[in-house]
Write a protein that holds these residues in place. Structure first.
Motif, mmCIF file in Angstrom:
data_model
loop_
_atom_site.group_PDB
_atom_site.id
_atom_site.type_symbol
_atom_site.label_atom_id
_atom_site.label_comp_id
_atom_site.label_asym_id
_atom_site.label_seq_id
_atom_site.Cartn_x
_atom_site.Cartn_y
_atom_site.Cartn_z
ATOM 1 N N ALA A 34 29.812 40.760 34.825
ATOM 2 C CA ALA A 34 30.288 41.051 36.178
ATOM 3 C C ALA A 34 29.169 41.555 37.075
ATOM 4 O O ALA A 34 29.141 41.290 38.281
ATOM 5 C CB ALA A 34 31.422 42.072 36.121
ATOM 6 N N PHE A 35 28.238 42.302 36.489
ATOM 7 C CA PHE A 35 27.134 42.866 37.266
ATOM 8 C C PHE A 35 25.830 42.085 37.088
ATOM 9 O O PHE A 35 24.766 42.565 37.477
ATOM 10 C CB PHE A 35 26.890 44.314 36.852
ATOM 11 C CG PHE A 35 27.971 45.261 37.310
ATOM 12 C CD1 PHE A 35 28.108 45.589 38.644
ATOM 13 C CD2 PHE A 35 28.847 45.823 36.391
ATOM 14 C CE1 PHE A 35 29.100 46.460 39.072
ATOM 15 C CE2 PHE A 35 29.842 46.700 36.806
ATOM 16 C CZ PHE A 35 29.973 47.020 38.146
ATOM 17 N N ALA A 36 25.909 40.875 36.507
ATOM 18 C CA ALA A 36 24.706 40.124 36.152
ATOM 19 C C ALA A 36 23.815 39.819 37.351
ATOM 20 O O ALA A 36 22.594 39.705 37.214
ATOM 21 C CB ALA A 36 25.088 38.832 35.440
ATOM 22 N N ASP A 37 24.402 39.659 38.528
ATOM 23 C CA ASP A 37 23.612 39.342 39.717
ATOM 24 C C ASP A 37 22.973 40.571 40.343
ATOM 25 O O ASP A 37 22.254 40.453 41.336
ATOM 26 C CB ASP A 37 24.487 38.647 40.762
ATOM 27 C CG ASP A 37 24.897 37.251 40.321
ATOM 28 O OD1 ASP A 37 24.198 36.692 39.451
ATOM 29 O OD2 ASP A 37 25.903 36.736 40.823
ATOM 30 N N GLY A 38 23.250 41.733 39.773
ATOM 31 C CA GLY A 38 22.703 42.952 40.345
ATOM 32 C C GLY A 38 23.324 43.272 41.689
ATOM 33 O O GLY A 38 24.405 42.789 42.031
ATOM 34 N N VAL A 39 22.633 44.064 42.489
ATOM 35 C CA VAL A 39 23.093 44.433 43.821
ATOM 36 C C VAL A 39 21.964 44.105 44.790
ATOM 37 O O VAL A 39 20.794 44.363 44.488
ATOM 38 C CB VAL A 39 23.429 45.938 43.885
ATOM 39 C CG1 VAL A 39 23.872 46.330 45.283
ATOM 40 C CG2 VAL A 39 24.531 46.274 42.879
ATOM 41 N N PRO A 40 22.274 43.515 45.947
ATOM 42 C CA PRO A 40 21.210 43.155 46.894
ATOM 43 C C PRO A 40 20.344 44.354 47.265
ATOM 44 O O PRO A 40 20.854 45.460 47.429
ATOM 45 C CB PRO A 40 22.000 42.649 48.114
ATOM 46 C CG PRO A 40 23.311 42.208 47.557
ATOM 47 C CD PRO A 40 23.614 43.136 46.429
ATOM 48 N N PRO A 41 19.036 44.174 47.379
ATOM 49 C CA PRO A 41 18.149 45.267 47.784
ATOM 50 C C PRO A 41 18.609 45.852 49.121
ATOM 51 O O PRO A 41 18.976 45.109 50.028
ATOM 52 C CB PRO A 41 16.776 44.590 47.912
ATOM 53 C CG PRO A 41 16.873 43.387 47.029
ATOM 54 C CD PRO A 41 18.291 42.931 47.124
ATOM 55 N N ALA B 28 17.962 45.015 41.840
ATOM 56 C CA ALA B 28 18.080 44.187 40.632
ATOM 57 C C ALA B 28 18.313 45.027 39.382
ATOM 58 O O ALA B 28 18.953 44.566 38.426
ATOM 59 C CB ALA B 28 16.821 43.331 40.462
ATOM 60 N N ARG B 29 17.811 46.243 39.366
ATOM 61 C CA ARG B 29 17.978 47.099 38.181
ATOM 62 C C ARG B 29 19.440 47.471 37.945
ATOM 63 O O ARG B 29 19.812 47.891 36.856
ATOM 64 C CB ARG B 29 17.130 48.359 38.309
ATOM 65 C CG ARG B 29 15.640 48.095 38.283
ATOM 66 C CD ARG B 29 14.844 49.371 38.025
ATOM 67 N NE ARG B 29 15.131 50.396 39.012
ATOM 68 C CZ ARG B 29 14.523 50.483 40.200
ATOM 69 N NH1 ARG B 29 13.621 49.572 40.555
ATOM 70 N NH2 ARG B 29 14.816 51.458 41.036
ATOM 71 N N ALA B 30 20.270 47.307 38.982
ATOM 72 C CA ALA B 30 21.689 47.629 38.835
ATOM 73 C C ALA B 30 22.373 46.723 37.816
ATOM 74 O O ALA B 30 23.381 47.094 37.212
ATOM 75 C CB ALA B 30 22.404 47.524 40.182
ATOM 76 N N ALA B 31 21.807 45.524 37.590
ATOM 77 C CA ALA B 31 22.412 44.569 36.655
ATOM 78 C C ALA B 31 22.499 45.129 35.241
ATOM 79 O O ALA B 31 23.427 44.836 34.495
ATOM 80 C CB ALA B 31 21.620 43.261 36.653
ATOM 81 N N THR B 32 21.528 45.931 34.862
ATOM 82 C CA THR B 32 21.557 46.554 33.535
ATOM 83 C C THR B 32 21.930 48.032 33.620
ATOM 84 O O THR B 32 22.530 48.575 32.696
ATOM 85 C CB THR B 32 20.180 46.430 32.849
ATOM 86 O OG1 THR B 32 19.170 46.982 33.713
ATOM 87 C CG2 THR B 32 19.856 44.974 32.571
ATOM 88 N N GLY B 33 21.585 48.676 34.731
ATOM 89 C CA GLY B 33 21.841 50.107 34.863
ATOM 90 C C GLY B 33 23.310 50.459 34.994
ATOM 91 O O GLY B 33 23.780 51.432 34.391
#
Length: 211
Positions: A94-101, A61-66
């Motif tokens: 585009a990255f709002a959903d983050g990346v699946p764990p 989930a941190r990928a959404a902002t990172g």
């Protein structure tokens, strides 16, 4: 309903498809503008971005902002769905959903070059995306990325292009980077097989005798 975003990786840069970047010389650096960077300098710039991008990609989930934090305010990102996101606000979306764990990213660069305050890189990437049923979906693609040196000396992504490979394309090898200056010259000469039996089932119209 919003489509699930693709998550191409980012080692760095492209010229041909990249709109011109405003790279203004700063003080003593004016004399270096346009100077080709050495391999050591290019590697140092890329290593400020690539490892951080891969690590952030795998942060769930941190990928959404990172991930957006690694792009410049005027960056342009073209994802593997063919959608273009211009500006940091659009990239955040585009990255709002983050990346699946549990997702992971591997990258293999075909080579990087740099001049002045800009470094360009292209290569291949593989993304492993875990599914709810325990299986994993693998996505293979190619990328071109450009990173630019900021006023504080750090590097950020200013242009990023990702494209999916055709189905069946092998994944990125675990062995790392292939440098452009280590790739041997390929012999492109072709030998014609004169022993092959001609295909007599096809008749070109311009070879049919006229009456």
């Amino acid at each position: 309903m919003r489509r699930s975003p693709r998550y191409p990786v980012l080692p760095v840069l492209f010229f041909a498809v990249v709109p011109a970047c405003d790279v203004s010389p700063r003080g003593d650096e004016a004399a270096d503008t346009g100077r080709m960077m050495s391999a050591t300098e290019v590697d140092a710039a890329v290593n400020q971005v690539r490892p951080q991008y891969i690590q952030t990609f795998g942060s769930g989930a941190r990928a959404a902002t990172g991930l957006p934090a690694l792009y410049t305010a005027d960056a342009v990102y073209s994802d593997s769905d063919g959608e273009t996101h211009a500006g940091l606000a659009a990239i955040r979306e585009a990255f709002a959903d983050g990346v699946p764990p549990g997702a992971s990213l591997r990258v293999s660069s075909f080579g990087s070059v740099g001049s002045g305050d800009l470094v360009v890189d292209m290569g291949a990437y593989t993304v492993d995306l875990p599914q709810a049923n325990g299986a994993a979906v693998q996505e293979n693609g190619r990328y071109m990325t450009a990173i630019q040196r900021m006023d504080d000396g750090t590097w950020k992504v200013v242009r990023h292009l990702a494209a999916l490979s055709a189905p069946g394309t092998p994944a990125v090898p675990d062995t790392a980077i292939v440098r452009a200056d280590t790739v041997g010259t390929r012999d492109t000469a072709r030998t014609r097989d004169t022993t092959r039996t001609p295909d007599t089932t096809r008749i070109r119209m311009d070879t049919v005798p006229r009456p």
